[in-house]
Design a protein around this motif. Sequence first.
Motif, PDB file in Angstrom:
ATOM      1  N   ALA A  10      55.410   0.332  12.004  1.00 48.14           N
ATOM      2  CA  ALA A  10      54.424  -0.694  11.627  1.00 48.14           C
ATOM      3  C   ALA A  10      55.042  -1.799  10.771  1.00 48.14           C
ATOM      4  O   ALA A  10      54.745  -2.983  10.999  1.00 48.14           O
ATOM      5  N   PRO A  11      55.923  -1.484   9.802  1.00 47.99           N
ATOM      6  CA  PRO A  11      56.523  -2.571   9.012  1.00 47.99           C
ATOM      7  C   PRO A  11      57.390  -3.518   9.853  1.00 47.99           C
ATOM      8  O   PRO A  11      57.440  -4.710   9.582  1.00 47.99           O
ATOM      9  N   ALA A  12      58.057  -2.980  10.890  1.00 51.48           N
ATOM     10  CA  ALA A  12      58.865  -3.849  11.760  1.00 51.48           C
ATOM     11  C   ALA A  12      57.958  -4.811  12.518  1.00 51.48           C
ATOM     12  O   ALA A  12      58.240  -6.008  12.619  1.00 51.48           O
ATOM     13  N   LEU A  13      56.862  -4.297  13.057  1.00 51.96           N
ATOM     14  CA  LEU A  13      55.907  -5.152  13.765  1.00 51.96           C
ATOM     15  C   LEU A  13      55.324  -6.206  12.829  1.00 51.96           C
ATOM     16  O   LEU A  13      55.203  -7.372  13.205  1.00 51.96           O
ATOM     17  N   ARG A  14      54.986  -5.820  11.607  1.00 57.64           N
ATOM     18  CA  ARG A  14      54.430  -6.784  10.652  1.00 57.64           C
ATOM     19  C   ARG A  14      55.404  -7.924  10.376  1.00 57.64           C
ATOM     20  O   ARG A  14      54.992  -9.080  10.247  1.00 57.64           O
ATOM     21  N   THR A  15      56.700  -7.617  10.285  1.00 55.91           N
ATOM     22  CA  THR A  15      57.665  -8.696  10.008  1.00 55.91           C
ATOM     23  C   THR A  15      57.716  -9.693  11.158  1.00 55.91           C
ATOM     24  O   THR A  15      57.856 -10.891  10.936  1.00 55.91           O
ATOM     25  N   VAL A  16      57.587  -9.208  12.382  1.00 55.00           N
ATOM     26  CA  VAL A  16      57.591 -10.105  13.547  1.00 55.00           C
ATOM     27  C   VAL A  16      56.312 -10.936  13.567  1.00 55.00           C
ATOM     28  O   VAL A  16      56.354 -12.149  13.810  1.00 55.00           O
ATOM     29  N   LEU A  17      55.185 -10.304  13.308  1.00 57.41           N
ATOM     30  CA  LEU A  17      53.919 -11.043  13.276  1.00 57.41           C
ATOM     31  C   LEU A  17      53.940 -12.120  12.191  1.00 57.41           C
ATOM     32  O   LEU A  17      53.464 -13.244  12.411  1.00 57.41           O
ATOM     33  N   THR A  18      54.515 -11.797  11.044  1.00 56.90           N
ATOM     34  CA  THR A  18      54.627 -12.777   9.961  1.00 56.90           C
ATOM     35  C   THR A  18      55.515 -13.941  10.389  1.00 56.90           C
ATOM     36  O   THR A  18      55.184 -15.108  10.164  1.00 56.90           O
ATOM     37  N   ALA A  19      56.642 -13.630  11.032  1.00 59.36           N
ATOM     38  CA  ALA A  19      57.549 -14.698  11.488  1.00 59.36           C
ATOM     39  C   ALA A  19      56.885 -15.566  12.553  1.00 59.36           C
ATOM     40  O   ALA A  19      57.040 -16.790  12.554  1.00 59.36           O
ATOM     41  N   LEU A  20      56.132 -14.943  13.468  1.00 61.14           N
ATOM     42  CA  LEU A  20      55.449 -15.717  14.510  1.00 61.14           C
ATOM     43  C   LEU A  20      54.378 -16.634  13.928  1.00 61.14           C
ATOM     44  O   LEU A  20      54.083 -17.679  14.496  1.00 61.14           O
ATOM     45  N   SER A  21      53.807 -16.243  12.806  1.00 66.65           N
ATOM     46  CA  SER A  21      52.780 -17.084  12.193  1.00 66.65           C
ATOM     47  C   SER A  21      53.372 -18.135  11.253  1.00 66.65           C
ATOM     48  O   SER A  21      52.641 -18.949  10.707  1.00 66.65           O
ATOM     49  N   SER A  22      54.690 -18.137  11.106  1.00 65.21           N
ATOM     50  CA  SER A  22      55.360 -19.108  10.243  1.00 65.21           C
ATOM     51  C   SER A  22      55.897 -20.270  11.070  1.00 65.21           C
ATOM     52  O   SER A  22      56.836 -20.088  11.848  1.00 65.21           O
ATOM     53  N   PRO A  23      55.328 -21.466  10.924  1.00 70.68           N
ATOM     54  CA  PRO A  23      55.851 -22.611  11.680  1.00 70.68           C
ATOM     55  C   PRO A  23      57.328 -22.862  11.400  1.00 70.68           C
ATOM     56  O   PRO A  23      58.078 -23.247  12.290  1.00 70.68           O
TER      57      PRO A  23
END
Length: 194
Positions: A10-23
């Motif tokens: 779950a923490p790995a997925l969260r880091t990707v989701l955070t990066a995808l939401s960062s312009p």
Amino acid sequence: MPLHVPPAPAPALRTVLTALSSPTAVREARTPSLLGARGPVTPELPLPLHVLDHVTPEGVPAVRLAGWRFLVNGGDRVVAAADTMLTPDGWAFSRFFEGPYVTATQRALRHAEAMPQPFQPRLLSVPGLYMLALWLHGDHTADAAAGHPDAADLLVPLAPAPPGIAAHRPHRVADLLPVLTHRATPTPLLRSPA
């Protein structure tokens, strides 16, 4: 048989989701397909990325988990991939990228999905040969972060593959591993007779 894609931490997925939401992260990625994606983008098909460090004298491949790779879907197609890596502080986003390995991974997964037996898909990097392969592990219930390629597992070299190794063709580990080991072993310099 469907592939049994293991869940990513779950923490790995969260880091990707955070990066995808960062312009800023998306803009600095230099991935035109990701920048040009219309609509929402989502990380899918998490694959554990293992690295082949060496082969033991007994012929057992020693591998280690290097991270998780997610294919990033934008609408109806894969537009990029996102890598994560394990750090002393936990999982961290590493990078977005696109290119031949992204499309080759998608192609290999489609072919593996049509195979009659169930597999757990993983990725195996062979740094000494600049090679990446889809590793189809026969024990689809295994811990995706552990283990090593078994003799009956399949490796599907992704394009571009090293010269002399057929890309997108499944090879049993028992058949391909000796070739990889031989190719990755440095040849000693020959001395001229004195």
